[in-house]
Design a protein around this motif. Structure first.
Motif, PDB file in Angstrom:
ATOM      1  N   ALA A  63       6.094  -5.787   2.675  1.00  0.00           N
ATOM      2  CA  ALA A  63       6.311  -7.135   3.192  1.00  0.00           C
ATOM      3  C   ALA A  63       7.563  -7.721   2.581  1.00  0.00           C
ATOM      4  CB  ALA A  63       5.114  -8.032   2.891  1.00  0.00           C
ATOM      5  N   ARG A  64       8.136  -8.682   3.272  1.00  0.00           N
ATOM      6  CA  ARG A  64       9.217  -9.497   2.720  1.00  0.00           C
ATOM      7  C   ARG A  64       8.659 -10.887   2.425  1.00  0.00           C
ATOM      8  NH1 ARG A  64      15.336  -9.012   4.441  1.00  0.00           N
ATOM      9  NH2 ARG A  64      14.959  -7.265   3.036  1.00  0.00           N
ATOM     10  N   LEU A  65       8.876 -11.360   1.202  1.00  0.00           N
ATOM     11  CA  LEU A  65       8.430 -12.675   0.782  1.00  0.00           C
ATOM     12  C   LEU A  65       9.582 -13.664   0.851  1.00  0.00           C
ATOM     13  CD1 LEU A  65       6.158 -10.818  -0.245  1.00  0.00           C
ATOM     14  CD2 LEU A  65       5.981 -12.288  -2.271  1.00  0.00           C
TER      15      LEU A  65
ATOM     16  N   GLY B 106      -3.890 -11.378  -9.102  1.00  0.00           N
ATOM     17  CA  GLY B 106      -2.859 -10.636  -8.402  1.00  0.00           C
ATOM     18  C   GLY B 106      -1.598 -10.525  -9.230  1.00  0.00           C
ATOM     19  N   SER B 107      -0.644  -9.748  -8.696  1.00  0.00           N
ATOM     20  CA  SER B 107       0.552  -9.397  -9.460  1.00  0.00           C
ATOM     21  C   SER B 107       1.819 -10.107  -9.010  1.00  0.00           C
ATOM     22  CB  SER B 107       0.785  -7.878  -9.368  1.00  0.00           C
ATOM     23  OG  SER B 107       0.952  -7.485  -8.005  1.00  0.00           O
TER      24      SER B 107
ATOM     25  N   ALA C  40       0.855  -1.194   0.000  1.00  0.00           N
ATOM     26  CA  ALA C  40       0.000   0.000   0.000  1.00  0.00           C
ATOM     27  C   ALA C  40       0.884   1.234   0.000  1.00  0.00           C
ATOM     28  CB  ALA C  40      -0.930  -0.005   1.222  1.00  0.00           C
ATOM     29  N   PRO C  41       1.194   1.790  -1.166  1.00  0.00           N
ATOM     30  CA  PRO C  41       2.084   2.950  -1.239  1.00  0.00           C
ATOM     31  C   PRO C  41       1.604   4.142  -0.419  1.00  0.00           C
ATOM     32  CG  PRO C  41       1.719   2.019  -3.424  1.00  0.00           C
ATOM     33  CD  PRO C  41       0.754   1.339  -2.506  1.00  0.00           C
TER      34      PRO C  41
ATOM     35  N   TRP D 189      -4.334  -8.261   0.517  1.00  0.00           N
ATOM     36  CA  TRP D 189      -3.466  -8.296  -0.659  1.00  0.00           C
ATOM     37  C   TRP D 189      -3.029  -9.726  -0.955  1.00  0.00           C
ATOM     38  CZ3 TRP D 189       1.742  -9.729  -1.023  1.00  0.00           C
ATOM     39  CH2 TRP D 189       2.348  -9.461  -2.250  1.00  0.00           C
ATOM     40  N   VAL D 190      -2.669 -10.456   0.078  1.00  0.00           N
ATOM     41  CA  VAL D 190      -2.241 -11.838  -0.100  1.00  0.00           C
ATOM     42  C   VAL D 190      -3.355 -12.665  -0.742  1.00  0.00           C
ATOM     43  CG1 VAL D 190      -1.648 -13.972   1.114  1.00  0.00           C
ATOM     44  CG2 VAL D 190      -0.508 -11.829   1.720  1.00  0.00           C
ATOM     45  N   VAL D 191      -4.567 -12.598  -0.170  1.00  0.00           N
ATOM     46  CA  VAL D 191      -5.640 -13.460  -0.657  1.00  0.00           C
ATOM     47  C   VAL D 191      -6.145 -13.015  -2.028  1.00  0.00           C
ATOM     48  CG1 VAL D 191      -6.324 -14.042   1.695  1.00  0.00           C
ATOM     49  CG2 VAL D 191      -7.505 -12.187   0.510  1.00  0.00           C
TER      50      VAL D 191
END
Length: 323
Positions: free
Chosen positions: A58-60, A143-144, A51-52, A134-136
């Motif tokens: 987050a770190r993936l 999603g991107s 969310a800019p 965002w994840v779901v």
């Protein structure tokens, strides 16, 4: 950190100091480990902005070697630190999540929510919910983010966190139970040494963290963190802080919960109280509890190679991977 000649207004040493001129001095968790693809650790990492407008990121984490025909459980992790400290990028949490992802063979998203006091609670909850949304949004190939679209199993989604992160995990699971997650299966949550309120107003914390916070009216002990991080709270029976006060507890939106406590942790009794309260709430899932003898709060983050930390890790891995 800029220098200051101001007096200390809130003293949570050895973790945090806040000065009368507004300077916030964080004493742990400020270092940054850069992300790395195909790391020698066996786990690849990358950072994403979620969310800019708020800066939520987050770190993936992904195992270096992933079978393209196999979907992996997905863990969304929320770090601890009294809503005020640390991030997914500091060595404490980067190293822990790396080890957990490698051991469990999972995809993980470690959320960087905004910290108090600059962003008081409920910012941490709002940011964490936005990150979960965002994840779901990546289910069904949408999603991107390719790591989520290509490798995550959205029927095996877990939330986890330690201390304040355990509190966040619980509250998001309640919100998911009330509002839903758009067809995504939240299978379980793991709360490690969770930061919850005590049984009653008379059950004063057993260990004083010397955090007077400059307020003689507040009770000693770990409760000062909550009062400081959430100045608009209704008090110690705020349902976000004390699940026993939440009428929605029975709607917890997952099928299983693992509660981890430590014998010498000031929050031990609160973890046990959460376990007992959840079991009697009318919630239809299964709750387990594990107690580590002879250790204190989040010992596993600071002594990750000790035998008891290894045992705790294996229990969490089993919880995620058991069918």
């Amino acid at each position: 950190m800029d220098s200051t000649t101001a007096e200390v207004a809130y003293n949570f040493a050895p973790f945090l100091r806040v000065y009368t001129d507004g300077l916030v001095e964080r004493l742990i968790g400020t270092d940054v480990v850069p992300p790395a693809m195909n790391s020698e650790t066996g786990v690849s990492t990358k950072d994403v902005v979620i969310a800019p407008e708020t800066g939520v990121s987050a770190r993936l984490f992904k195992p270096n070697s992933v079978n393209p025909e196999k979907r992996l459980p997905l863990l969304v992790y929320f770090h601890g630190g009294g809503f005020s400290l640390c991030s997914p990028y500091c060595s404490i949490y980067h190293n822990y999540l790396t080890s957990l992802v490698l051991e469990a063979d999972i995809i993980a998203v470690s959320v960087a929510y905004r910290l108090a006091p600059e962003n008081p609670v409920p910012a941490a909850y709002e940011d964490s919910w936005a990150a979960l949304q965002w994840v779901v949004s990546h289910c069904n190939g949408q999603g991107s983010e390719p790591w989520l679209k290509d490798h995550a199993d959205f029927q095996r989604v877990f939330l986890a966190g330690d201390s304040a992160g355990g509190n966040i995990s619980h509250n998001l699971a309640v919100q998911a139970g009330v509002e839903g997650l758009g067809g995504v299966k939240l299978q379980g949550i793991c709360v490690v040494h969770p930061y919850f309120g005590r049984k009653s107003e008379d059950d004063v914390g057993k260990v004083d963290d010397n955090a007077s916070g400059g307020r003689p009216d507040v009770r000693p002990g770990v409760d000062n963190w909550w009062l400081y991080a959430c100045p608009t709270t209704s008090g110690f029976n705020d349902p976000r802080y004390n699940p026993a006060a939440d009428e929605r507890l029975w709607r917890l939106g997952c099928s299983k919960v693992l509660v981890c406590v430590a014998e010498k942790d000031a929050l031990r009794e609160r973890g046990w109280f959460y376990y007992e309260t959840l079991g009697k709430s009318g919630w239809s899932g299964e709750v387990e509890i594990m107690e580590t003898e002879g250790e204190g709060h989040v010992f596993h983050l600071f002594k990750p190679s000790c035998g008891r930390a290894v045992t705790l890790m294996k229990r969490i891995v089993s919880f995620i991977n058991q069918e």
